[in-house]
Scaffold this active site. Structure first.
Site, short mmCIF file in Angstrom:
data_model
loop_
_atom_site.label_atom_id
_atom_site.label_comp_id
_atom_site.label_asym_id
_atom_site.label_seq_id
_atom_site.Cartn_x
_atom_site.Cartn_y
_atom_site.Cartn_z
N GLY A 183 -47.00 -38.24 -19.63
CA GLY A 183 -48.44 -38.13 -19.42
C GLY A 183 -49.21 -38.82 -20.53
N GLU A 239 -34.01 -65.51 -22.67
CA GLU A 239 -32.66 -65.88 -22.21
C GLU A 239 -32.61 -66.03 -20.70
OE1 GLU A 239 -29.23 -64.44 -24.19
OE2 GLU A 239 -30.35 -63.85 -25.97
N ALA A 291 -31.99 -73.00 -31.60
CA ALA A 291 -33.27 -73.70 -31.48
C ALA A 291 -33.27 -74.58 -30.24
CB ALA A 291 -33.55 -74.53 -32.74
N THR A 341 -35.72 -73.64 -27.15
CA THR A 341 -37.03 -73.59 -26.49
C THR A 341 -38.08 -74.43 -27.22
OG1 THR A 341 -36.54 -71.37 -25.70
CG2 THR A 341 -38.84 -72.02 -25.71
#
Length: 385
Positions: free
Chosen positions: A340, A364, A121, A123
Site C-alpha cells: 500500500g 544486455e 565497452a 554500447t
C-alpha cells in the site's frame, strides 16, 4: 566442482549477503556506492572470479552452478553483484571466448583476484540494441592500432583498469563483420570518462560514458590476435548470451526477496481487525508472484543445463532473460501494491527494488530484442526479410 564444495560456497555467499550486505542496503542507496569493506570481502571470497576457470585462479563454476550463485546474490541490492559481474561476465568472457592463450594467462588471474576490474565497452550513443551499427573505429598504425570513438552507459568504467573495446576495423565490411575487440588500459593516453550516471535505480552500480581520443594500443592488445580480427561481433554475441542467463537468475533471486518482503508484510499488517493476509485479493497477488517466481526459476535451471551441455546457447538464455526480467517487474509491482502507501515510501525495500528491477528489461538486450531472437530462432528464415 564437487557438490559439497559448491554447497559450502553457496552457504558462505548466502550468509555474507544476508548478514553483511542487507543491513547496509540503505547506506549503499544513500551514498550511491558499495563500501570498500564489502568490496574487499567479495575479493576474499573469490567472487571476482566465480566464472573464471580454476587454471586462471577462479572458482570455475559451471553455468548450472553460476545461476544458483546469482540467485543468492539477487537477495540484496544488484549493485553488489555489479561490482564483480563484468569480470566474470561480459568482459571476462571476451577473453575466455576469444582471447589468445597469452592474453588469458596475463589478464584472467588478475580479473579473478579482483586486482583488475574489466568493463565491456560495446554500447554507443547510436548503437544500443543494434551494436553492429557502432562507429568507434580502430585504424592500423605501424605495429599497433589507434582507436577513436565514444561509448555510453559502460558498467564499472569509472572503476575499471581495462576496457574490452569493440571497434570497427574494416569500414567496407558488412556491419556485423568488420568489428574487432581490443584490450584498452584505462590509463592509456586519450582515454577519459564522464561523471558516473545518475540512474533511476541500482544506485552503487556505476556507469558512465567513455571517450577514446586517438588511443594507441599495441597489436598484442587485439583480442585473439590476427585470428580475432573482424570477429568482435561474434564474440560480443557469445558473451551477451552468457550474461543474459546470469541476469535471468539474478532476477529470480530478487523475486525471492520480493516474495519474502511481500508475505512478511501481509502477515503483520492489519486492516479491519485482521492481517491483510486473510483477504483473498491480497492472496491473489501473492499467489501470482509465487507462480512467476517458481516458473522463472525452473526456466533458468533448465536453460543453464542446456547451456552447459551445448544443446542451446542462444534461445534458452534469451527466453530466460525475457521471461525472468518481465516476471520480476510484475512481482515488484505487486509487492508495492501489497504494501500500500508504505510501498511508495523511500527506505522500504520494495520501493527500492521496484526501481532496481526496471533496468533488467533493458540492458544486455531489451525485452523486444529477446522477442526477436526467440521468434527468429523458431521461425527461421520465414521471420527474416
Amino acid at each position: 566442482m564437487e557438490a559439497d564444495d559448491f554447497a559450502d560456497v553457496l552457504s558462505s555467499v548466502r550468509e555474507f549477503v544476508r548478514e553483511e550486505v542487507v543491513p547496509r542496503e540503505d547506506e549503499i542507496e544513500a551514498a550511491d556506492e558499495v563500501p570498500a569493506k564489502l568490496r574487499e570481502q567479495c575479493k576474499a571470497m573469490g567472487l571476482y572470479g566465480f566464472a573464471i576457470p580454476e587454471e586462471f585462479g577462479g572458482i570455475g563454476l559451471s553455468m548450472r552452478e553460476e545461476v544458483e550463485l546469482a540467485m543468492e546474490l539477487g537477495w540484496t541490492t544488484p549493485s553488489l553483484r555489479s561490482l564483480f559481474g563484468t569480470n566474470n561476465g561480459i568482459a571476462g568472457q571476451v577473453l575466455l571466448t576469444g582471447g589468445r592463450a597469452e592474453q588469458q594467462q596475463e589478464w584472467l588471474p588478475r580479473l579473478a583476484s579482483g586486482e583488475v576490474v574489466a568493463s565491456f565497452a560495446l554500447t554507443e550513443p547510436d548503437a544500443g540494441s543494434d551494436p553492429s551499427s557502432l562507429t568507434t573505429k580502430a585504424v592500423r598504425d605501424g605495429d599497433g592500432w589507434v582507436i577513436t570513438g565514444q561509448k555510453r552507459w559502460i558498467t564499472n568504467a569509472p572503476l575499471a583498469d581495462v576496457l574490452m573495446v569493440f571497434a570497427r576495423t574494416d569500414p567496407d565490411a558488412s556491419p556485423a563483420k568488420g568489428i574487432s575487440t581490443f584490450l584498452v588500459p584505462t590509463d592509456a593516453a586519450g582515454v577519459s570518462f564522464s561523471e558516473h550516471d545518475a540512474k533511476m535505480g541500482q544506485r552503487g552500480s556505476w556507469t558512465c560514458e567513455v571517450y577514446l581520443d586517438d588511443v594507441r594500443v599495441p597489436q598484442a592488445f587485439l583480442v585473439g590476435g590476427d585470428q580475432g580480427l573482424h570477429r568482435g561481433f561474434v564474440t560480443a554475441m557469445r558473451c551477451l548470451a552468457h550474461g543474459r542467463l546470469h541476469i535471468a537468475a539474478l532476477c529470480m533471486g530478487m523475486a525471492a526477496r520480493l516474495v519474502h518482503e511481500m508475505t512478511e508484510f501481509a502477515t503483520v499488517r492489519e486492516q479491519g481487525g485482521h492481517a491483510i493476509a486473510t483477504y483473498q485479493l491480497v492472496q491473489g497477488l501473492v499467489a501470482d508472484s509465487v507462480t512467476d517466481w517458481h516458473a522463472g526459476r525452473a526456466l533458468v535451471r533448465e536453460a543453464a543445463r542446456a547451456y552447459d551441455d551445448g544443446s542451446d546457447t542462444t534461445l534458452g538464455p534469451s527466453t530466460a532473460k525475457y521471461f525472468c526480467s518481465e516476471a520480476v517487474g510484475r512481482i515488484a509491482d505487486r509487492a508495492v501494491q501489497v504494501h500500500g502507501g508504505s510501498g511508495y515510501m523511500r527506505g522500504v525495500p520494495v520501493e527500492r527494488m521496484y526501481r532496481d528491477v526496471r533496468l533488467f528489461r533493458i540492458y544486455e538486450g531489451t525485452s523486444q530484442i529477446q522477442q526477436v531472437i526467440i521468434a527468429r530462432g523458431v521461425l527461421g528464415g520465414a521471420a527474416r526479410t
